[in-house]
Design a protein around this motif. Structure first.
Motif, PDB file in Angstrom:
ATOM      1  N   PRO A 245       0.785  -1.109  -0.041  1.00 35.28           N
ATOM      2  CA  PRO A 245      -0.051   0.140  -0.065  1.00 35.28           C
ATOM      3  C   PRO A 245       0.993   1.246   0.034  1.00 35.28           C
ATOM      4  O   PRO A 245       1.602   1.336   0.763  1.00 35.28           O
ATOM      5  N   SER A 246       0.530   2.354  -0.730  1.00 35.19           N
ATOM      6  CA  SER A 246       1.333   3.278  -1.233  1.00 35.19           C
ATOM      7  C   SER A 246       0.576   4.595  -1.651  1.00 35.19           C
ATOM      8  O   SER A 246      -0.465   4.208  -2.474  1.00 35.19           O
ATOM      9  N   LEU A 247       0.983   5.728  -1.268  1.00 35.33           N
ATOM     10  CA  LEU A 247       0.046   6.906  -2.028  1.00 35.33           C
ATOM     11  C   LEU A 247       0.370   6.999  -3.437  1.00 35.33           C
ATOM     12  O   LEU A 247      -0.323   7.598  -3.995  1.00 35.33           O
ATOM     13  N   ASP A 248       1.548   6.445  -3.877  1.00 33.39           N
ATOM     14  CA  ASP A 248       1.585   6.228  -5.226  1.00 33.39           C
ATOM     15  C   ASP A 248       0.400   5.797  -6.328  1.00 33.39           C
ATOM     16  O   ASP A 248       0.200   6.226  -7.226  1.00 33.39           O
ATOM     17  N   ALA A 249      -0.438   4.871  -5.369  1.00 34.19           N
ATOM     18  CA  ALA A 249      -1.477   4.446  -6.085  1.00 34.19           C
ATOM     19  C   ALA A 249      -2.797   5.443  -6.398  1.00 34.19           C
ATOM     20  O   ALA A 249      -3.510   5.457  -6.924  1.00 34.19           O
ATOM     21  N   PHE A 250      -2.625   6.787  -5.626  1.00 39.83           N
ATOM     22  CA  PHE A 250      -3.454   7.767  -5.722  1.00 39.83           C
ATOM     23  C   PHE A 250      -2.903   8.965  -6.421  1.00 39.83           C
ATOM     24  O   PHE A 250      -3.397  10.100  -6.193  1.00 39.83           O
ATOM     25  N   THR A 251      -1.545   8.894  -6.669  1.00 41.12           N
ATOM     26  CA  THR A 251      -0.897  10.135  -6.974  1.00 41.12           C
ATOM     27  C   THR A 251      -0.917  10.173  -8.701  1.00 41.12           C
ATOM     28  O   THR A 251      -0.360   9.304  -9.275  1.00 41.12           O
TER      29      THR A 251
END
Length: 252
Positions: A245-251
């Motif tokens: 899980p990472s913020l990259d998935a929403f960036t």
């Protein structure tokens, strides 16, 4: 994961200032529409703003509901033009206008006012029922889950019903979140999907990667527009996110 999702949702939810501005603009558009509406015509807000699932910068969808039998090309466009004088004429089964008001895109779409989806004259008429279904069935907390899913699929390249994308429409995302319960469950289910994904049956519907009856019209597969590539991009994104899980998935 929950902390990550809470922090992400904070960035995706429109600010209070934007919410107030959009509400005021919607009220203004509805007031103008009612002023110019012929007798028997009802203007309605539909789409993500009306459903409370919108992301910052979302368009406003204003539907102009005419009695069945009206000339939507002549009467419908005339009313739309009175609301959006500088609007550009576009076409989706019948003409509508797209313009900009206070820097926000607004669609003024003539449609027929019907009481049941069995009376559909065009696919556009179904949209009013979609908005009502979401408002009545989606819990407040699930509206945040929809926002997460929309951004997640956008970053994955799998959001949007246009043929060039072959992805998940906004309404399909709303139905899937309602079905799953929340965003984490949706992603966990998505990770294991392999075509054909069957979530019900739709009589006489063409073969599709995903089959899910439309809650307001069981004759329609609400997921018919999702292509093999669109589904694959979504599944791969889910697998990556669940693995790490990472913020990259929403960036963007």
């Amino acid at each position: 994961m929950q902390k990550l999702l809470r922090e992400t949702l904070t960035t995706l939810t429109p600010s209070k200032d934007e919410q107030v501005a959009v509400e005021a603009l919607c009220d203004s558009l509805l007031t103008r529409a009612r002023e110019v509406a012929p007798e028997g015509v009802e203007p309605l807000l539909v789409g993500s703003i009306a459903k409370g699932t919108w992301l910052s910068g979302a368009d406003i969808d204003l539907f102009l509901c005419f009695p069945v039998g009206a000339d939507l090309t002549k009467e419908g466009l005339a009313m739309a033009r009175a609301i959006l004088p500088e609007g550009e004429e576009l076409y989706a089964q019948h003409p509508y206008l797209r313009g900009s008001v206070e820097g926000r895109s607004v669609d003024a779409v003539p449609c027929f006012r019907i009481s049941d989806t069995a009376q559909l004259a065009s696919a556009v008429d179904r949209t009013v029922f979609h908005s009502a279904w979401v408002r009545e069935n989606l819990a407040d907390s699930q509206r945040g889950d929809v926002r997460l899913a929309k951004r997640f699929l956008t970053v994955a390249g799998a959001y949007g019903a246009a043929a060039a994308v072959g992805g998940f429409s906004g309404y399909l995302v709303e139905v899937l979140i309602h079905r799953a319960g929340d965003f984490p469950t949706f992603v966990q289910e998505l990770e294991s999907w392999r075509p054909p994904v069957l979530m019900g049956t739709v009589e006489n519907a063409p073969e599709a990667e995903i089959t899910l009856p439309d809650p307001v019209d069981p004759r329609r597969n609400v997921a018919a527009g999702v292509t093999c590539d669109g589904l694959a991009r979504a599944v791969l994104a889910a697998q990556r996110f669940l693995a790490e899980p990472s913020l990259d998935a929403f960036t963007m």
